[in-house]
Motif scaffolding. Sequence first.
Motif, mmCIF file in Angstrom:
data_model
loop_
_atom_site.group_PDB
_atom_site.id
_atom_site.type_symbol
_atom_site.label_atom_id
_atom_site.label_comp_id
_atom_site.label_asym_id
_atom_site.label_seq_id
_atom_site.Cartn_x
_atom_site.Cartn_y
_atom_site.Cartn_z
ATOM 1 N N ILE A 28 12.563 -4.889 -4.339
ATOM 2 C CA ILE A 28 11.495 -5.837 -3.990
ATOM 3 C C ILE A 28 10.098 -5.185 -4.002
ATOM 4 O O ILE A 28 9.088 -5.851 -4.170
ATOM 5 C CB ILE A 28 11.833 -6.484 -2.622
ATOM 6 N N THR A 29 10.060 -3.849 -3.864
ATOM 7 C CA THR A 29 8.757 -3.173 -3.817
ATOM 8 C C THR A 29 8.313 -2.694 -5.197
ATOM 9 O O THR A 29 7.313 -1.996 -5.320
ATOM 10 C CB THR A 29 8.797 -1.963 -2.853
ATOM 11 N N GLN A 30 9.054 -3.078 -6.224
ATOM 12 C CA GLN A 30 8.697 -2.651 -7.588
ATOM 13 C C GLN A 30 8.368 -3.887 -8.423
ATOM 14 O O GLN A 30 9.145 -4.838 -8.463
ATOM 15 C CB GLN A 30 9.865 -1.900 -8.215
ATOM 16 N N ILE A 55 4.318 -5.653 0.018
ATOM 17 C CA ILE A 55 5.627 -5.550 0.704
ATOM 18 C C ILE A 55 5.942 -4.074 0.947
ATOM 19 O O ILE A 55 6.459 -3.696 2.009
ATOM 20 C CB ILE A 55 6.731 -6.250 -0.123
ATOM 21 N N ARG A 56 5.608 -3.231 -0.012
ATOM 22 C CA ARG A 56 5.846 -1.785 0.147
ATOM 23 C C ARG A 56 5.048 -1.249 1.341
ATOM 24 O O ARG A 56 5.573 -0.498 2.171
ATOM 25 C CB ARG A 56 5.473 -1.047 -1.143
ATOM 26 N N LYS A 87 6.467 0.416 4.772
ATOM 27 C CA LYS A 87 6.077 1.776 5.179
ATOM 28 C C LYS A 87 5.501 1.788 6.592
ATOM 29 O O LYS A 87 5.733 2.706 7.370
ATOM 30 C CB LYS A 87 5.022 2.337 4.208
ATOM 31 N N LEU A 88 4.688 0.742 6.900
ATOM 32 C CA LEU A 88 4.002 0.712 8.193
ATOM 33 C C LEU A 88 4.793 -0.036 9.266
ATOM 34 O O LEU A 88 4.370 -0.085 10.426
ATOM 35 C CB LEU A 88 2.615 0.069 8.039
ATOM 36 N N GLY A 89 5.881 -0.677 8.867
ATOM 37 C CA GLY A 89 6.655 -1.459 9.831
ATOM 38 C C GLY A 89 5.896 -2.683 10.312
ATOM 39 O O GLY A 89 5.974 -3.063 11.480
ATOM 40 N N ILE A 90 5.112 -3.296 9.393
ATOM 41 C CA ILE A 90 4.358 -4.512 9.732
ATOM 42 C C ILE A 90 4.835 -5.641 8.807
ATOM 43 O O ILE A 90 5.743 -5.445 8.008
ATOM 44 C CB ILE A 90 2.828 -4.282 9.595
ATOM 45 N N SER A 91 4.190 -6.821 8.935
ATOM 46 C CA SER A 91 4.694 -7.942 8.126
ATOM 47 C C SER A 91 3.615 -8.666 7.335
ATOM 48 O O SER A 91 3.916 -9.610 6.621
ATOM 49 C CB SER A 91 5.398 -8.951 9.043
#
Length: 229
Positions: A113-115, A204-205, A209-213
Motif C-alpha cells: 500500500i505504501t508503493q 500512507i507511508r 512511520k509516525l503512527g498517525i492517520s
Amino acid sequence: MIDSLALPTIGILGGTGKEGKGLAYRWTKAGYPILIGSRSKEKANATASEIIAMLGSVAKVQGASNHDAARMANIIVITVPYSAHRETLLSVKSELQGKLLIDVTVPLNLSKITQVQMPPAGSAAQEAVEILGPGIDVATAFQNISYELLLQEKPIDCDILVTGTSKDARTKTLGLVTAAGMVGWDAGAIENSMVVEGLTSILIRINKKLGISHAGFRITGTSEKESSI
Ligand SMILES: NC(=O)c1ccc[n+]([C@@H]2O[C@H](COP(=O)([O-])OP(=O)(O)OC[C@H]3O[C@@H](n4cnc5c(N)ncnc54)[C@H](OP(=O)(O)O)[C@@H]3O)[C@@H](O)[C@H]2O)c1
C-alpha cells in the motif's frame, strides 16, 4: 444564509463508506442537497440518518441506490475502493451523460500500500475517462485527504489538488473544495491525477512511520496570491 435550492444536488457513489460519508457530511453542512449512493438502499438510508443525527433535521441528505443517485444528482462523486471502480462506473454510465463526475479513487495496491502502482491507463482517473468516453466531464479531488479530518470540526491542515478534463470541470470542483472548508488548487489536466493519486501512498507511508492517520500536503510560498486558482 445559503439558498440550498440554488445549489446543485451531489450524488455520492459508495457514499456509505469512510471518505464518501466524510464528504457528504461537509457538503450537507454547507447546505448542498446530498444523495448517498449505495448498492443497498437500506445502508444508504442508514448513513443519511447518521448525518442527520450529526447536523439536525435541516440537513438535506437522503439515501438512494447508486443508480438513482447518479440519475437524480447534478454532480456525481465516486468514493469506492479501486477494485469496485470500473464496475461501479459501468453500472451508472448512462446516467452520467452530460454531467460532471468527481473521482476520488486511489488505485492502491493492497499488498504494497505504501508503493505507488498505477494501472495501465496511467491512473484511476484516466481509466474513468476511458470507461465513460466523451460526453462526461471528469475531475479528480480529495485523494490525499483522510476521512477522519472530514468528520472533524477543526480547520483542515491539508490542501486539495484538483485535476480535470476541462477548465469548467476543475472550476466546479474547486467550488466544492471551498464549500467543504478546504483550500483547492487547479492542478491541471486529468493526466496530472497520476501524481496526485500516487502521493496517497507516500502519505500512507508517513502515517505508518509516525503512527498517525492523517498526514497531508499543503502548497506553500503562495501567501501573497489567491488560493483556489
Ligand atoms: N478512507 C480515506 O481516508 C480515503 C482518503 C482518500 C481517498 N480515499 C479513496 O476513496 C475511495 C473510498 O475509500 P473508503 O475508505 O471510503 O472505502 P470503503 O469505506 O472501504 O468503501 C466505500 C464504499 O464503497 C462501496 N463498495 C465497497 N466494495 C465494493 C464493491 N466490491 N463493489 C461496489 N461497491 C463497493 C461500499 O458501499 P456499499 O456497500 O454501500 O455499496 C463502501 O461503503 C478509495 O478509492 C480510496 O482509495 C479514501
